[in-house]
Design a protein around this motif. Structure first.
Motif, PDB file in Angstrom:
ATOM      1  N   ARG A  50      16.083  74.430  64.229  1.00 25.58           N
ATOM      2  CA  ARG A  50      16.874  74.912  63.088  1.00 25.58           C
ATOM      3  C   ARG A  50      16.314  74.436  61.754  1.00 25.58           C
ATOM      4  O   ARG A  50      16.563  75.051  60.729  1.00 25.58           O
ATOM      5  CB  ARG A  50      18.323  74.477  63.236  1.00 25.58           C
ATOM      6  CG  ARG A  50      19.044  75.175  64.380  1.00 25.58           C
ATOM      7  CD  ARG A  50      20.467  74.682  64.516  1.00 25.58           C
ATOM      8  NE  ARG A  50      21.199  74.810  63.273  1.00 25.58           N
ATOM      9  CZ  ARG A  50      22.070  75.769  63.005  1.00 25.58           C
ATOM     10  NH1 ARG A  50      22.327  76.684  63.914  1.00 25.58           N
ATOM     11  NH2 ARG A  50      22.694  75.820  61.849  1.00 25.58           N
ATOM     12  N   GLN A  51      15.575  73.322  61.766  1.00 23.00           N
ATOM     13  CA  GLN A  51      15.110  72.723  60.520  1.00 23.00           C
ATOM     14  C   GLN A  51      13.644  72.988  60.188  1.00 23.00           C
ATOM     15  O   GLN A  51      13.246  72.860  59.036  1.00 23.00           O
ATOM     16  CB  GLN A  51      15.324  71.204  60.556  1.00 23.00           C
ATOM     17  CG  GLN A  51      16.761  70.799  60.632  1.00 23.00           C
ATOM     18  CD  GLN A  51      16.919  69.294  60.759  1.00 23.00           C
ATOM     19  OE1 GLN A  51      16.012  68.530  60.479  1.00 23.00           O
ATOM     20  NE2 GLN A  51      18.088  68.859  61.208  1.00 23.00           N
ATOM     21  N   VAL A  52      12.843  73.329  61.183  1.00 21.21           N
ATOM     22  CA  VAL A  52      11.406  73.470  60.951  1.00 21.21           C
ATOM     23  C   VAL A  52      11.133  74.606  59.958  1.00 21.21           C
ATOM     24  O   VAL A  52      11.800  75.639  59.978  1.00 21.21           O
ATOM     25  CB  VAL A  52      10.638  73.683  62.281  1.00 21.21           C
ATOM     26  CG1 VAL A  52      10.931  75.033  62.906  1.00 21.21           C
ATOM     27  CG2 VAL A  52       9.144  73.503  62.083  1.00 21.21           C
ATOM     28  N   ARG A  53      10.185  74.383  59.090  1.00 20.19           N
ATOM     29  CA  ARG A  53       9.768  75.390  58.115  1.00 20.19           C
ATOM     30  C   ARG A  53       8.312  75.746  58.389  1.00 20.19           C
ATOM     31  O   ARG A  53       7.495  74.878  58.665  1.00 20.19           O
ATOM     32  CB  ARG A  53       9.919  74.873  56.684  1.00 20.19           C
ATOM     33  CG  ARG A  53      11.359  74.565  56.314  1.00 20.19           C
ATOM     34  CD  ARG A  53      12.192  75.851  56.289  1.00 20.19           C
ATOM     35  NE  ARG A  53      13.599  75.584  56.164  1.00 20.19           N
ATOM     36  CZ  ARG A  53      14.507  75.756  57.117  1.00 20.19           C
ATOM     37  NH1 ARG A  53      14.152  76.194  58.300  1.00 20.19           N
ATOM     38  NH2 ARG A  53      15.772  75.494  56.913  1.00 20.19           N
ATOM     39  N   VAL A  54       8.012  77.043  58.292  1.00 22.92           N
ATOM     40  CA  VAL A  54       6.693  77.541  58.677  1.00 22.92           C
ATOM     41  C   VAL A  54       6.082  78.370  57.561  1.00 22.92           C
ATOM     42  O   VAL A  54       6.746  79.222  56.974  1.00 22.92           O
ATOM     43  CB  VAL A  54       6.818  78.401  59.960  1.00 22.92           C
ATOM     44  CG1 VAL A  54       5.524  79.100  60.278  1.00 22.92           C
ATOM     45  CG2 VAL A  54       7.269  77.545  61.129  1.00 22.92           C
ATOM     46  N   ASP A  55       4.817  78.097  57.280  1.00 20.09           N
ATOM     47  CA  ASP A  55       3.982  78.944  56.435  1.00 20.09           C
ATOM     48  C   ASP A  55       3.178  79.781  57.429  1.00 20.09           C
ATOM     49  O   ASP A  55       2.210  79.294  58.027  1.00 20.09           O
ATOM     50  CB  ASP A  55       3.081  78.072  55.565  1.00 20.09           C
ATOM     51  CG  ASP A  55       2.025  78.851  54.795  1.00 20.09           C
ATOM     52  OD1 ASP A  55       1.825  80.059  55.050  1.00 20.09           O
ATOM     53  OD2 ASP A  55       1.374  78.229  53.935  1.00 20.09           O
ATOM     54  N   LEU A  56       3.610  81.018  57.664  1.00 17.27           N
ATOM     55  CA  LEU A  56       3.054  81.823  58.748  1.00 17.27           C
ATOM     56  C   LEU A  56       1.541  82.022  58.646  1.00 17.27           C
ATOM     57  O   LEU A  56       0.840  81.843  59.654  1.00 17.27           O
ATOM     58  CB  LEU A  56       3.784  83.161  58.866  1.00 17.27           C
ATOM     59  CG  LEU A  56       3.385  84.017  60.061  1.00 17.27           C
ATOM     60  CD1 LEU A  56       3.592  83.278  61.380  1.00 17.27           C
ATOM     61  CD2 LEU A  56       4.170  85.321  60.050  1.00 17.27           C
ATOM     62  N   PRO A  57       0.975  82.373  57.490  1.00 18.97           N
ATOM     63  CA  PRO A  57      -0.486  82.534  57.455  1.00 18.97           C
ATOM     64  C   PRO A  57      -1.236  81.247  57.825  1.00 18.97           C
ATOM     65  O   PRO A  57      -2.228  81.293  58.555  1.00 18.97           O
ATOM     66  CB  PRO A  57      -0.771  82.951  56.010  1.00 18.97           C
ATOM     67  CG  PRO A  57       0.503  83.606  55.559  1.00 18.97           C
ATOM     68  CD  PRO A  57       1.602  82.811  56.231  1.00 18.97           C
ATOM     69  N   ALA A  58      -0.752  80.099  57.371  1.00 25.13           N
ATOM     70  CA  ALA A  58      -1.399  78.829  57.724  1.00 25.13           C
ATOM     71  C   ALA A  58      -1.223  78.532  59.208  1.00 25.13           C
ATOM     72  O   ALA A  58      -2.161  78.071  59.872  1.00 25.13           O
ATOM     73  CB  ALA A  58      -0.828  77.690  56.875  1.00 25.13           C
ATOM     74  N   LEU A  59      -0.036  78.798  59.751  1.00 22.98           N
ATOM     75  CA  LEU A  59       0.204  78.597  61.178  1.00 22.98           C
ATOM     76  C   LEU A  59      -0.704  79.490  62.011  1.00 22.98           C
ATOM     77  O   LEU A  59      -1.240  79.068  63.034  1.00 22.98           O
ATOM     78  CB  LEU A  59       1.676  78.857  61.522  1.00 22.98           C
ATOM     79  CG  LEU A  59       2.054  78.769  63.000  1.00 22.98           C
ATOM     80  CD1 LEU A  59       1.734  77.401  63.595  1.00 22.98           C
ATOM     81  CD2 LEU A  59       3.540  79.105  63.176  1.00 22.98           C
TER      82      LEU A  59
END
Length: 131
Positions: A50-59
């Motif tokens: 619920r808390q994780v934040r993602v920068d999709l292009p970097a991921l």
């Protein structure tokens, strides 16, 4: 769904680079500052998800690095190496061969998560598995 994607990539990273190769996972070494994830937790929890934040292009770039490392490792495998036992008692899994680890903890795990993502998409009114 982003947390499941992070879990899938980080789990492959740990399975290949730590369990099978005996090194550090990429997310804790060369990709520690650029993996696109606020906090990687391979054994995910509901609270973390619920808390994780993602920068999709970097991921996605980190994921490509993990897949490249996996491909390079797979290219080195011999029949003897696939038959080698590894002690996974610390994970509660006992002894497994390298081949079994690849089958169950990498491929099977990814397959299971594909189903989870499909279910989550369906619950959110999106299309799950494509027809």
């Amino acid at each position: 769904m982003a947390a499941t994607y992070v879990h899938a990539i980080a789990s492959e990273d740990v399975a290949i680079n730590t369990i099978l190769k005996g090194g550090a996972p990429l997310y804790a070494s060369e990709w520690s500052e650029k993996n696109g994830v606020s906090e990687i937790q391979p054994l995910s929890t509901f609270e973390w998800a619920r808390q994780v934040r993602v920068d999709l292009p970097a991921l996605q770039q980190y994921a490509q690095a993990v897949h490249t490392a996996t491909d390079a490792y797979l290219a080195t495998l011999t029949d003897d190496e696939l038959s080698r036992n590894i002690d996974l008692s610390s994970f509660g899994l006992g002894q497994m061969t390298v081949g079994t680890i690849l089958n169950r903890l990498v491929l099977g795990h990814i397959d299971n998560m594909c189903g989870e993502i499909s279910c989550l998409k369906g619950l959110q009114g999106e299309r799950g598995y494509p027809l």
